[in-house]
Design a protein around this motif. Sequence first.
Motif, mmCIF file in Angstrom:
data_model
loop_
_atom_site.group_PDB
_atom_site.id
_atom_site.type_symbol
_atom_site.label_atom_id
_atom_site.label_comp_id
_atom_site.label_asym_id
_atom_site.label_seq_id
_atom_site.Cartn_x
_atom_site.Cartn_y
_atom_site.Cartn_z
ATOM 1 N N PHE A 264 0.721 -1.244 0.189
ATOM 2 C CA PHE A 264 -0.092 0.019 0.007
ATOM 3 C C PHE A 264 0.717 1.111 -0.008
ATOM 4 N N TYR A 265 0.362 2.302 -1.000
ATOM 5 C CA TYR A 265 1.281 3.354 -0.895
ATOM 6 C C TYR A 265 0.274 4.583 -0.981
ATOM 7 N N GLN A 266 0.414 5.754 -0.345
ATOM 8 C CA GLN A 266 -0.386 6.769 -0.528
ATOM 9 C C GLN A 266 0.288 8.003 0.093
ATOM 10 N N GLN A 267 0.138 9.145 -0.494
ATOM 11 C CA GLN A 267 0.890 10.389 -0.204
ATOM 12 C C GLN A 267 -0.437 11.460 0.036
ATOM 13 N N ILE A 268 -0.215 11.840 1.124
ATOM 14 C CA ILE A 268 -1.585 12.643 1.643
ATOM 15 C C ILE A 268 -0.940 14.153 1.805
ATOM 16 N N GLN A 269 -1.858 14.903 1.058
ATOM 17 C CA GLN A 269 -1.485 16.489 1.377
ATOM 18 C C GLN A 269 -2.692 17.340 1.656
ATOM 19 N N GLY A 270 -3.637 16.912 1.406
ATOM 20 C CA GLY A 270 -4.787 17.859 1.634
ATOM 21 C C GLY A 270 -5.847 17.617 2.878
ATOM 22 N N MET A 271 -5.389 16.233 3.733
ATOM 23 C CA MET A 271 -6.391 16.242 4.762
ATOM 24 C C MET A 271 -5.599 15.697 5.783
#
Length: 397
Positions: A231-238
């Motif tokens: 699993f990969y996720q880059q989070i910037q808006g929340m």
Amino acid sequence: MAQAWLIELLKGTGKLLLNPVFYYLFLLAAILGVSRVKRERKNFHVRVENAYFELRQLLPTGAVIGIAISIISLAAGLVIPFEAVLLTACATILASITTKVRLLSPAYTVGAAFFAFILAVNQNWSIPYFPDLFASLGNGIYPAIAVLISLLIIGEGVLILKNGQKGTSPKLIKSKRGQSVGVHEVKRLWMLPVFLVIPGDAISALFEWWPIFTVGGKEFSFILVPFAVGFYQQIQGMLPKEAVKLVGKRVIVLGVITLIFAGAGYWWPIISIAVVALAVLGREVLTLRDRLSEENKPFYFSKRNKGLMILGIILDSPAHKMALQVGELITKVNGIQVNDEKAFYEAVQRNRAHCKLEILDVNGEIRFVQRALYEGDHHELGILFVQEEKKWGTEAV
């Protein structure tokens, strides 16, 4: 009969230690941990979690979910061709070579194995050392694989929902305007060990010593297979926790939808192909949707006019013991209003023995936290902020 099944399950568990994928996933998790620590030190000169964090997350939760999937698959009478297990292992290793951990999702690895399996049967592939591996199989489509991939996707969603939010890693990047901003990155690998029933002669033809049991005049074997979940996720808006949970819920919904249609494959086998294709395309659509959505959102972890946004908390630091949370806004330190790092440093130094913070939490409510500071505590409380432009790459608070 129950005793015989228990004995075979125990033997199948022992064979897990003979599976090279089992050890390979530990190696990959260790590599992820080391690379994360290097990146965090590059950004902040300190790491948030130690390099063993990814290893600690690899198996415990996945083992529980794997047991649940095993019970469901055994109760449903799923019989998976051994050849599909081998092809899944090959797909897992090939996907890992790309260094894109998200491609280790069961939707991709088991999905690729499914289509390779159909092709191998129709073309009667000949593999070195196993020349007759696919020769004994018919040309039928195996709906059990479509059901299995649906269960694994549901398991992936539960892992993301329950475990993915733990230990998200703060990261510094440049915005399109060239400003320093913060994001959170999740790059995680889990293992789902699942008991599978396979035709008994599939393995015994290769390994005569492999234990088998008989049901209704047919021979079967148990095998515990370690499935990878990347699993990969880059989070910037929340907030990271909210973003990861949202993805987990969507993946679970995808798994449930494919599972509903996968059951119809036992009556119309051709549907199984559509189900697996839906699983692969659906998982890719969810990834693309999440990425595009994040790119269009303003940066949550950016400099504010009033207060300092907490980007990360160092494990076992004073800030961690004060229960500070990522995303909270520090407005005052020891009664002094702070708007930048310099003011924060000065306010902390005013009282070296005690620290009192006024916090605006993620719900917009004010709360106060305080703690005595002791010798040996992290000298800057252990809080990571979005860096000032002139301090890019230097140690954060």
